[in-house]
Design a protein around this motif. Structure first.
Motif, short mmCIF file in Angstrom:
data_model
loop_
_atom_site.label_atom_id
_atom_site.label_comp_id
_atom_site.label_asym_id
_atom_site.label_seq_id
_atom_site.Cartn_x
_atom_site.Cartn_y
_atom_site.Cartn_z
N GLU A 40 0.84 -1.20 0.00
CA GLU A 40 0.00 0.00 0.00
C GLU A 40 0.87 1.25 0.00
OE1 GLU A 40 -4.24 -0.04 1.95
OE2 GLU A 40 -2.78 -0.81 3.39
N ILE A 41 1.93 1.22 0.79
CA ILE A 41 2.87 2.35 0.83
C ILE A 41 3.52 2.54 -0.53
CG2 ILE A 41 5.05 3.14 1.86
CD1 ILE A 41 4.16 1.65 4.44
N ALA A 42 3.86 1.44 -1.21
CA ALA A 42 4.47 1.53 -2.53
C ALA A 42 3.49 2.14 -3.54
CB ALA A 42 4.91 0.14 -2.99
N VAL A 43 2.22 1.71 -3.48
CA VAL A 43 1.22 2.28 -4.39
C VAL A 43 1.06 3.78 -4.13
CG1 VAL A 43 -1.23 2.27 -5.02
CG2 VAL A 43 -0.05 0.11 -4.64
N ILE A 114 8.51 -0.05 -7.82
CA ILE A 114 8.37 0.29 -6.40
C ILE A 114 7.54 -0.80 -5.75
CG2 ILE A 114 7.64 2.00 -4.72
CD1 ILE A 114 7.79 4.12 -6.80
N MET A 115 8.08 -1.41 -4.70
CA MET A 115 7.39 -2.53 -4.05
C MET A 115 7.64 -2.52 -2.55
SD MET A 115 9.95 -5.39 -5.67
CE MET A 115 8.91 -6.76 -5.23
N GLY A 116 6.76 -3.17 -1.81
CA GLY A 116 6.95 -3.28 -0.37
C GLY A 116 8.21 -4.05 -0.04
N LYS A 117 8.86 -3.70 1.06
CA LYS A 117 10.12 -4.37 1.41
C LYS A 117 9.90 -5.84 1.78
CE LYS A 117 10.36 -3.42 6.40
NZ LYS A 117 11.22 -2.94 7.49
N GLN A 118 8.68 -6.18 2.24
CA GLN A 118 8.37 -7.55 2.63
C GLN A 118 6.87 -7.71 2.73
OE1 GLN A 118 10.44 -6.65 6.42
NE2 GLN A 118 8.90 -7.95 7.36
N LEU A 180 7.89 5.83 4.86
CA LEU A 180 7.94 6.55 3.58
C LEU A 180 6.74 7.47 3.41
CD1 LEU A 180 9.23 7.05 0.83
CD2 LEU A 180 8.08 5.01 -0.02
N ASN A 181 5.55 6.99 3.75
CA ASN A 181 4.34 7.81 3.62
C ASN A 181 3.19 7.15 4.38
OD1 ASN A 181 2.91 5.88 1.91
ND2 ASN A 181 4.35 6.47 0.29
N GLU A 182 2.04 7.79 4.33
CA GLU A 182 0.82 7.21 4.90
C GLU A 182 -0.17 7.03 3.76
OE1 GLU A 182 -2.64 8.12 8.23
OE2 GLU A 182 -0.75 9.22 8.28
N PRO A 183 -0.51 5.79 3.41
CA PRO A 183 -1.41 5.56 2.28
C PRO A 183 -2.77 6.23 2.46
CG PRO A 183 -0.32 3.53 2.92
CD PRO A 183 -0.02 4.53 3.99
N ARG A 184 -3.32 6.73 1.36
CA ARG A 184 -4.62 7.38 1.38
C ARG A 184 -5.75 6.35 1.42
NH1 ARG A 184 -3.90 10.24 -4.23
NH2 ARG A 184 -1.78 10.19 -3.41
#
Length: 249
Positions: A40-43, A114-118, A180-184
């Motif tokens: 979600e963070i990557a998106v 861009i992808m999640g670390k795990q 990195l961020n907070e997903p919307r």
């Protein structure tokens, strides 16, 4: 610039995970499933880069059962432009996922993955690194800040001693960390629009990838329940218990 964002279908992080009675794995029947939080963070980061005018298209890709379309639709509702579902049943191990993503990269030609670390189900933390190795691209793992300029990505990443910044010449692979961020939250109009966005469905065989597992799960079991602590009357008693009962000193 085109961005590729892999997203994984996992048991929702709010659900208490239960082991199957036969010990063959984790119970997923009638369990709420969601997009992996790191994905979600990557998106979110990919969509923000598009909103800044850095990227022109965001493509979400998921590898899993047909139900994984739900997670792709979530990414589309957040702002991704289209999706790709690589339909595969059963466990798809990180090396197979990396090979599938490599084939999709060859087909789509993104400048940044861009992808999640795990993923929170297996905690492998391996797919991003494997993909970068297979592609021969630079990688920035555990990113807590990403800046794109002049054909390169400056990635600030978390390390044991603090943070460091690496400069990656594009194309490259970036894996995202929590800060990195907070997903919307996807708005209702965007959820409705996401239903009309295209999702292409392919099979691993169409990409020339064999997903046969290389590992075999012998048994899955619950961790032992934590025992209550014991109060001691003095430091000498504590040392004695550590030596004679816990046998750690």
């Amino acid at each position: 610039m085109k961005l590729l964002v892999p997203v994984k279908r996992v048991v929702d992080y709010n659900v208490k995970v239960r082991v199957r009675p036969d010990g063959t794995g984790v119970e997923t029947a009638n369990v709420k499933m969601s997009m992996n939080p790191f994905d979600e963070i990557a998106v979110e980061e990919a969509v923000r880069l598009k909103e800044k005018g850095v990227a022109t298209e965001v493509v979400a890709v998921s590898i899993g059962p047909s139900q994984a379309q739900e997670q792709i639709r979530t990414a589309l509702a957040m702002g991704a432009d289209r999706g790709i579902l690589v339909e595969a049943e059963g466990v798809v191990e990180p090396i197979a996922v990396a090979k599938i993503l490599k084939a999709i990269v060859a087909k789509e030609g993104p400048q940044l993955v861009i992808m999640g670390k795990q993923a929170i189900d297996d905690d492998m933390n391996a797919t991003g690194q494997m993909l970068a190795a297979l592609l021969g691209w630079g990688q920035g793992t555990f990113a807590n800040k990403v800046e794109i300029a002049d054909g390169a990505a400056n990635v600030t990443r978390e390390v044991d001693g603090g943070v460091e910044t690496v400069r990656l010449v594009l194309p490259a692979v970036v894996t995202t960390d929590l800060r990195l961020n907070e997903p919307r939250y996807a708005s209702l109009p965007n959820i409705m629009k996401a239903r009309k966005k295209p999702i292409e469905t392919v099979k691993p065989a169409d990409l020339g990838v064999d997903t046969t597992p290389r590992l075999k799960v012998i048994k899955v079991e619950e961790p032992p329940k934590r025992q209550a602590g014991v109060k001691v009357g003095s430091a000498a008693e504590l040392v004695s218990k550590l030596r004679t009962e816990a046998k750690v000193i």
